[in-house]
Scaffold this motif. Structure first.
Motif, PDB file in Angstrom:
ATOM      1  N   ASP A  93      56.744  38.794  25.132  1.00 27.14           N
ATOM      2  CA  ASP A  93      57.266  39.937  25.883  1.00 27.14           C
ATOM      3  C   ASP A  93      56.175  40.954  26.203  1.00 27.14           C
ATOM      4  O   ASP A  93      56.480  42.062  26.662  1.00 27.14           O
ATOM      5  N   TYR A  94      54.919  40.599  25.935  1.00 32.74           N
ATOM      6  CA  TYR A  94      53.837  41.487  26.356  1.00 32.74           C
ATOM      7  C   TYR A  94      53.782  41.529  27.881  1.00 32.74           C
ATOM      8  O   TYR A  94      54.111  40.545  28.560  1.00 32.74           O
ATOM      9  N   PRO A  95      53.369  42.656  28.463  1.00 33.08           N
ATOM     10  CA  PRO A  95      53.222  42.720  29.919  1.00 33.08           C
ATOM     11  C   PRO A  95      52.159  41.728  30.393  1.00 33.08           C
ATOM     12  O   PRO A  95      51.188  41.464  29.687  1.00 33.08           O
ATOM     13  N   LEU A  96      52.365  41.200  31.594  1.00 31.65           N
ATOM     14  CA  LEU A  96      51.477  40.184  32.143  1.00 31.65           C
ATOM     15  C   LEU A  96      50.764  40.688  33.387  1.00 31.65           C
ATOM     16  O   LEU A  96      51.362  41.324  34.254  1.00 31.65           O
ATOM     17  N   HIS A  97      49.478  40.360  33.456  1.00 32.69           N
ATOM     18  CA  HIS A  97      48.662  40.656  34.634  1.00 32.69           C
ATOM     19  C   HIS A  97      48.550  39.376  35.452  1.00 32.69           C
ATOM     20  O   HIS A  97      48.093  38.346  34.950  1.00 32.69           O
ATOM     21  N   LEU A  98      48.956  39.428  36.726  1.00 33.20           N
ATOM     22  CA  LEU A  98      48.986  38.242  37.570  1.00 33.20           C
ATOM     23  C   LEU A  98      47.773  38.161  38.485  1.00 33.20           C
ATOM     24  O   LEU A  98      47.269  39.173  38.971  1.00 33.20           O
ATOM     25  N   GLY A  99      47.352  36.928  38.755  1.00 36.88           N
ATOM     26  CA  GLY A  99      46.289  36.689  39.706  1.00 36.88           C
ATOM     27  C   GLY A  99      45.941  35.218  39.744  1.00 36.88           C
ATOM     28  O   GLY A  99      46.303  34.455  38.856  1.00 36.88           O
ATOM     29  N   VAL A 100      45.258  34.818  40.815  1.00 39.20           N
ATOM     30  CA  VAL A 100      44.714  33.470  40.938  1.00 39.20           C
ATOM     31  C   VAL A 100      43.208  33.624  40.998  1.00 39.20           C
ATOM     32  O   VAL A 100      42.692  34.252  41.917  1.00 39.20           O
ATOM     33  N   THR A 101      42.496  33.086  40.033  1.00 34.31           N
ATOM     34  CA  THR A 101      41.067  33.344  39.948  1.00 34.31           C
ATOM     35  C   THR A 101      40.268  32.530  40.965  1.00 34.31           C
ATOM     36  O   THR A 101      40.715  31.467  41.416  1.00 34.31           O
ATOM     37  N   HIS A 102      39.080  33.030  41.291  1.00 43.05           N
ATOM     38  CA  HIS A 102      38.185  32.465  42.325  1.00 43.05           C
ATOM     39  C   HIS A 102      38.934  31.663  43.384  1.00 43.05           C
ATOM     40  O   HIS A 102      38.727  30.469  43.588  1.00 43.05           O
ATOM     41  N   ALA A 103      39.810  32.391  44.108  1.00 45.12           N
ATOM     42  CA  ALA A 103      40.705  31.747  45.075  1.00 45.12           C
ATOM     43  C   ALA A 103      40.043  31.452  46.417  1.00 45.12           C
ATOM     44  O   ALA A 103      40.577  30.663  47.205  1.00 45.12           O
ATOM     45  N   GLY A 146      60.645  37.226  38.685  1.00 45.37           N
ATOM     46  CA  GLY A 146      60.768  38.452  37.893  1.00 45.37           C
ATOM     47  C   GLY A 146      59.636  38.647  36.913  1.00 45.37           C
ATOM     48  O   GLY A 146      59.714  39.484  36.011  1.00 45.37           O
ATOM     49  N   ILE A 147      58.541  37.890  37.097  1.00 47.08           N
ATOM     50  CA  ILE A 147      57.404  37.933  36.175  1.00 47.08           C
ATOM     51  C   ILE A 147      56.277  38.769  36.769  1.00 47.08           C
ATOM     52  O   ILE A 147      55.957  38.650  37.948  1.00 47.08           O
ATOM     53  N   GLY A 148      55.650  39.608  35.938  1.00 45.23           N
ATOM     54  CA  GLY A 148      54.459  40.331  36.373  1.00 45.23           C
ATOM     55  C   GLY A 148      54.587  41.830  36.256  1.00 45.23           C
ATOM     56  O   GLY A 148      55.611  42.408  36.632  1.00 45.23           O
ATOM     57  N   ASP A 149      53.514  42.453  35.726  1.00 47.79           N
ATOM     58  CA  ASP A 149      53.497  43.907  35.545  1.00 47.79           C
ATOM     59  C   ASP A 149      52.302  44.563  36.224  1.00 47.79           C
ATOM     60  O   ASP A 149      52.364  45.733  36.581  1.00 47.79           O
ATOM     61  N   THR A 150      51.203  43.826  36.360  1.00 48.83           N
ATOM     62  CA  THR A 150      50.080  44.265  37.198  1.00 48.83           C
ATOM     63  C   THR A 150      49.617  43.062  38.001  1.00 48.83           C
ATOM     64  O   THR A 150      49.810  41.914  37.594  1.00 48.83           O
ATOM     65  N   ILE A 151      49.014  43.321  39.169  1.00 53.21           N
ATOM     66  CA  ILE A 151      48.493  42.224  39.992  1.00 53.21           C
ATOM     67  C   ILE A 151      47.122  42.577  40.537  1.00 53.21           C
ATOM     68  O   ILE A 151      46.811  43.737  40.803  1.00 53.21           O
ATOM     69  N   ARG A 152      46.312  41.524  40.683  1.00 46.96           N
ATOM     70  CA  ARG A 152      45.044  41.653  41.379  1.00 46.96           C
ATOM     71  C   ARG A 152      44.856  40.411  42.242  1.00 46.96           C
ATOM     72  O   ARG A 152      44.913  39.285  41.762  1.00 46.96           O
ATOM     73  N   VAL A 153      44.666  40.607  43.515  1.00 46.30           N
ATOM     74  CA  VAL A 153      44.380  39.517  44.437  1.00 46.30           C
ATOM     75  C   VAL A 153      42.867  39.337  44.480  1.00 46.30           C
ATOM     76  O   VAL A 153      42.142  40.215  44.946  1.00 46.30           O
ATOM     77  N   SER A 154      42.384  38.212  43.985  1.00 47.12           N
ATOM     78  CA  SER A 154      40.945  37.959  43.927  1.00 47.12           C
ATOM     79  C   SER A 154      40.473  37.329  45.231  1.00 47.12           C
ATOM     80  O   SER A 154      40.908  36.231  45.583  1.00 47.12           O
ATOM     81  N   LEU A 155      39.596  38.018  45.926  1.00 44.78           N
ATOM     82  CA  LEU A 155      39.059  37.520  47.192  1.00 44.78           C
ATOM     83  C   LEU A 155      37.541  37.636  47.214  1.00 44.78           C
ATOM     84  O   LEU A 155      36.985  38.599  46.688  1.00 44.78           O
ATOM     85  N   ALA A 156      36.886  36.658  47.837  1.00 41.83           N
ATOM     86  CA  ALA A 156      35.453  36.766  48.110  1.00 41.83           C
ATOM     87  C   ALA A 156      35.308  37.560  49.402  1.00 41.83           C
ATOM     88  O   ALA A 156      34.930  37.043  50.453  1.00 41.83           O
ATOM     89  N   ALA A 157      35.658  38.828  49.308  1.00 39.76           N
ATOM     90  CA  ALA A 157      35.706  39.718  50.467  1.00 39.76           C
ATOM     91  C   ALA A 157      35.650  41.157  49.978  1.00 39.76           C
ATOM     92  O   ALA A 157      35.608  41.414  48.773  1.00 39.76           O
ATOM     93  N   ASP A 158      35.656  42.098  50.891  1.00 41.22           N
ATOM     94  CA  ASP A 158      35.700  43.509  50.551  1.00 41.22           C
ATOM     95  C   ASP A 158      36.930  43.773  49.682  1.00 41.22           C
ATOM     96  O   ASP A 158      38.041  43.362  50.036  1.00 41.22           O
ATOM     97  N   PRO A 159      36.778  44.454  48.528  1.00 44.72           N
ATOM     98  CA  PRO A 159      37.940  44.740  47.676  1.00 44.72           C
ATOM     99  C   PRO A 159      39.078  45.472  48.392  1.00 44.72           C
ATOM    100  O   PRO A 159      40.239  45.370  47.965  1.00 44.72           O
ATOM    101  N   ILE A 160      38.771  46.181  49.465  1.00 43.71           N
ATOM    102  CA  ILE A 160      39.824  46.831  50.250  1.00 43.71           C
ATOM    103  C   ILE A 160      40.858  45.802  50.712  1.00 43.71           C
ATOM    104  O   ILE A 160      42.059  46.062  50.743  1.00 43.71           O
TER     105      ILE A 160
END
Length: 353
Positions: free
Chosen positions: A196-206, A227-241
């Motif tokens: 039940d810990y919060p989960l950080h979602l992402g797909v690495t080196h996508a 219904g899963i996920g509490d933080t997200i980061r979209v990993s891109l080989a691009a400008d973080p914007i």
């Protein structure tokens, strides 16, 4: 239909509350050299303006750790120190007012040093993300599963959780990332069923902006739909914007981000007799300040209002004439060149938006 999210344990990351019933938090990571304070601060400030709520910086060397306080003093969102290999860097980072550490258990082989990191983080009230990564999975799990399978990633995460809990540390957020989208989804589903810990979602080196957007949208979107996920980061080989833009669009798709409009548009076809692409661009530019509203930009008078009746407001038209509709019902007719400004005027008159 309202998406039902799994209620996880709530933890604090600086000024943010993660988990529980709190909104999903949008995260990104700087691609600057952290010790270049000016460049790093400027990038974070730019990301803040675009909607970034939590920022991670790499801390591979002492010169990166030493400047963390200077960076934190000039930004407005919590900062995460990314520690990949050296517990020493984690201990140095904890001398500064960071909000969270991200560590990879597969690279922290000296458990006594890890205990020091945990004790110091506990004393400083700093959260820790256990970031299990397919690329640095512990050798024993490779030996057992022969690959970074979902089971291997989750077993690694659960073992680390037990280690932290034995040290009486529970201010944790967990991730289990791989570039294999299907494995990624299965790993998070399995992990969610076991903790039940919060989960950080992402797909690495996508991948680059296009490939990475597709992979992350599928990988993160499928989990959010569960219904899963509490933080997200979209990993891109691009400008973080670009990462922030995709994060927001994923959340908008589930009606989980309302700080700016959710704008839909019909695909172009031979029926269109207005400058749809130009109007769509203008709508996106001029409605950025609006919140909690769904706007449709449709291409023809025949089907437009009906196809977009689920939107709060919409516009369409033909041959120089524009139509503004609300919940599928026409409420105004104006020349095409006035349609966007009139739309904004009508929306702003409604205090809801």
């Amino acid at each position: 239909m309202i998406l039902k999210r799994k209620k996880t344990w709530e933890i604090n990351i600086g000024s943010l509350k993660i988990g529980g019933e709190n909104p999903i938090v949008i995260q990104s990571m700087c691609d600057t050299k952290t010790h270049n304070v000016e460049a790093t601060v400027q990038q974070i400030l730019n990301l803040e303006k675009k909607g970034c709520e939590l920022i991670r910086v790499a801390v591979p060397e002492e010169k990166d750790a030493k400047v963390l306080t200077k960076i934190i003093a000039q930004i407005h969102i919590p900062l995460v120190a990314d520690i990949h290999f050296l517990p020493k860097m984690a201990l140095l980072a904890l001398d500064h007012p960071i909000a969270k550490l991200r560590i990879n258990p597969g690279n922290f082989l000296d458990k006594n040093l890890l205990k020091e990191v945990i004790a110091k983080a506990k004393d400083k009230k700093v959260a820790i993300r256990i970031g299990v990564n397919a690329g640095s999975l512990e050798q024993k799990f490779w030996n057992k599963y022969k690959a970074p399978t979902p089971q291997a990633l989750v077993e690694s995460a659960l073992e680390s959780i037990k280690f932290f809990e034995k040290e009486n540390f529970q201010n944790l957020i967990i991730s289990v990332k791989t570039e294999n989208v299907l494995n990624n989804i299965q790993a998070y589903r399995l992990l969610s069923s076991k903790t039940d810990y919060p989960l950080h979602l992402g797909v690495t080196h996508a991948g680059d902006q296009f490939d990475g957007t597709v992979k992350n949208s599928i990988g993160i979107g499928a989990l959010i739909a569960d219904g899963i996920g509490d933080t997200i980061r979209v990993s891109l080989a691009a400008d973080p914007i670009e990462e922030i833009k995709v994060c927001k669009m994923i959340l908008k798709s589930f009606k989980l981000y309302t700080k700016e409009p959710d704008i839909i548009a019909c695909p172009t076809c031979g029926r269109i007799s207005i400058d749809l692409k130009k109007i769509l661009k203008e709508v996106k530019e001029k409605t950025k300040h609006l919140q909690n509203v769904r706007i449709a930009v449709m291409g023809c008078e025949v089907n437009g209002p009906g196809e977009a009746r689920e939107s709060d407001f919409g516009i369409t038209g033909s041959n120089g004439k524009g139509i503004i509709f609300k919940k599928g019902k026409i409420i105004a007719r104006v020349p095409e060149n006035e349609i966007v400004d009139k739309l904004i005027e009508i929306i702003e008159k409604n205090s809801k938006f």
